[in-house]
Scaffold this active site. Structure first.
Site, short mmCIF file in Angstrom:
data_model
loop_
_atom_site.label_atom_id
_atom_site.label_comp_id
_atom_site.label_asym_id
_atom_site.label_seq_id
_atom_site.Cartn_x
_atom_site.Cartn_y
_atom_site.Cartn_z
N SER A 16 1.05 17.38 53.79
CA SER A 16 1.52 17.93 52.51
C SER A 16 2.76 19.01 52.72
O SER A 16 3.73 18.30 53.17
CB SER A 16 0.28 18.98 51.88
OG SER A 16 0.81 19.53 50.71
N ASP B 187 1.76 16.23 45.83
CA ASP B 187 0.87 16.61 44.96
C ASP B 187 1.42 18.25 44.30
O ASP B 187 0.68 18.61 43.50
CB ASP B 187 -0.33 16.95 45.59
CG ASP B 187 -0.40 17.59 46.87
OD1 ASP B 187 0.63 18.25 47.17
OD2 ASP B 187 -1.38 18.01 47.58
#
Length: 452
Positions: free
Chosen positions: A107, A250
């Protein structure tokens, strides 16, 4: 053994398994984790399938190979979708009717790190109990009888994966975004090609930046954790707004035309009020974490929206959303979840929905964000050797209690161990920025002393 010791040794964090690639997160660990996942999630399924995606980190290449090997050796067919955002893997897991999905990404973490995120059937994140079963299975997975012959898993590529995901994204908004100019910081990550293409398909004029991943530059002084260059670029190009994603896309944060930051709390406030006005906010509820600014609480109270809070981590937001079939939730960091459109946070979808409000109302992003007044907030990350032990240390608890008494209900203190790194996060909100900084620094010094 104390609960702190148990937590410290748990393999799964708040968002999968993470560590330095080829150090803590080795090919051997990835293979065993995949094999255990196959045994737990593929049990009682005649021919299990799994969607496998990754971000562009160099280490993702060997970790993907290890994951696929672990799956195939335990009878799972692996559907490789290549370099795609995490929410694409979640969506495609449901779209392909796969038994589960795996995303290889750390991430927003720096390049040396990598991680493995697992989605269950339908693209939903796993709960703690299922993760614990997988972790337990890792200890005995080498003793399991393995399939042979035609029963071993096969590896296949899905050439239509990106097209399917893009089609899904562009059908989520009704407004034509032509007339809007947006600068998009792709963090040299998984959305480097997809995000600009999605925004262009919706009609916007797109100026991409940090969209040339080379395997080593992901999140390197760019993306949603480093907003300065995006702020400057929005001003330079005279754009209507800027959008920043993290390495696996995300998350989404925004910048208005004046260069001011519009964080996840502000984005949630904009979307929640818009959905409430249209009667699309189930039970008038917005779900956020304890990290959300008090300003969001006040804005939602004024708008007649109930704000429910959870522990930090989008998985806990997701659990609360699912418990009441609610319509919107997220985090200050820019994880925004719209269950009607996806099972997890989706940064590109968030950008589309935010621009839809600009197009539909004709208002600037600054005007839309003015619904919320941000209370000054200071966040200090303190590196420690044992984050759980330090967070529970007597001196640290005493410092927090003293600070809360000093703020006397006009602010708040939140101290928590990071879910992915050996950090203790100290967050303070106060009536003034100086007060927030002073109190946070004082607590951070105590944390640092306890962790040395």
């Amino acid at each position: 053994m104390s609960s702190t010791e148990v937590q410290a040794k748990r393999l799964f964090g708040t968002d999968g398994v993470r560590g330095r690639a080829n150090a803590e997160l080795t090919a051997e660990l990835a293979l065993r984790l995949a094999a255990a996942t196959a045994e737990v999630l593929g049990a009682d399924v005649e021919r299990p399938t799994a969607v496998i995606g990754r971000d562009p980190r160099a280490s993702g290449e060997f970790l993907e190979a290890a994951v696929c090997a672990g799956l195939a050796a335990h009878g799972v067919d692996a559907i490789r979708v290549g370099v795609v955002p995490t929410p694409a893997v979640a969506y495609l897991t449901a779209e392909y009717g796969a038994t589960f999905g795996i995303m290889i990404s750390a991430s927003h973490n720096p390049m040396p790190d990598n991680g493995i995120k697992i989605f269950g059937a339908g693209g939903h994140k796993l709960d703690d109990a299922v993760e614990d079963r997988i972790e337990a299975a890792m200890a005995t997975v080498e003793e399991v009888e393995r399939p042979t012959g035609a029963d071993v898993g096969r590896l296949v590529d899905a050439p239509d994966a990106v097209e399917r995901y893009l089609n899904h994204l562009t059908t989520q908004i009704d407004a034509d975004l032509s007339g809007l100019t947006v600068v998009v910081d792709c963090a040299h990550g998984a959305a480097s090609a997809l995000a600009p293409e999605a925004y262009k398909a919706a009609g916007a004029t797109v100026i991409p930046m940090h969209a040339e991943p080379n395997g080593l530059n992901i999140n390197d002084d760019c993306g949603s954790t480093h907003m300065g260059k995006l702020q400057a670029a929005v001003a330079e190009h005279g754009a209507d707004l800027g959008l920043a994603h993290d390495g696996d896309a995300d998350r989404c944060l925004a910048v208005d035309a004046k260069g001011d930051l519009v964080d996840g709390d502000m984005i949630m406030a904009i979307l929640a009020t818009a959905m409430a006005d249209k009667g699309k906010l189930k039970d008038g509820v917005l779900v956020a974490t304890v990290m959300s600014n008090l300003g969001l609480h006040l804005a939602m109270e004024k708008a007649g929206v109930e704000l429910r809070t959870t522990a930090v981590g989008d998985r806990y937001v997701l659990e609360e959303l699912r418990s009441g079939d609610y319509s919107l939730g997220g985090e200050q960091s820019g994880h925004i979840v719209v269950p009607a459109a996806g099972t997890t946070g989706d940064g590109i979808l968030t950008g589309l929905l935010l621009m839809e409000q600009l197009a539909a109302t004709g208002d600037s992003l600054a005007d839309l964000a003015s619904i919320m007044t941000v209370l000054p907030q200071e966040l200090i990350n303190v590196k420690v050797a044992d984050k759980h032990a330090v967070a529970e240390a007597d001196d640290v608890c005493a410092a927090v209690t003293a600070a809360e008494a000093e703020l006397a209900g006009q602010g708040r203190v939140l101290l928590r161990p990071s879910g992915t790194e050996q950090l203790v996060r100290v967050m303070v909100e106060a009536p003034t920025a100086d007060a927030a900084h002073s109190v946070a620094k004082r607590i951070a010094d105590v944390v640092a002393a306890a962790g040395s």
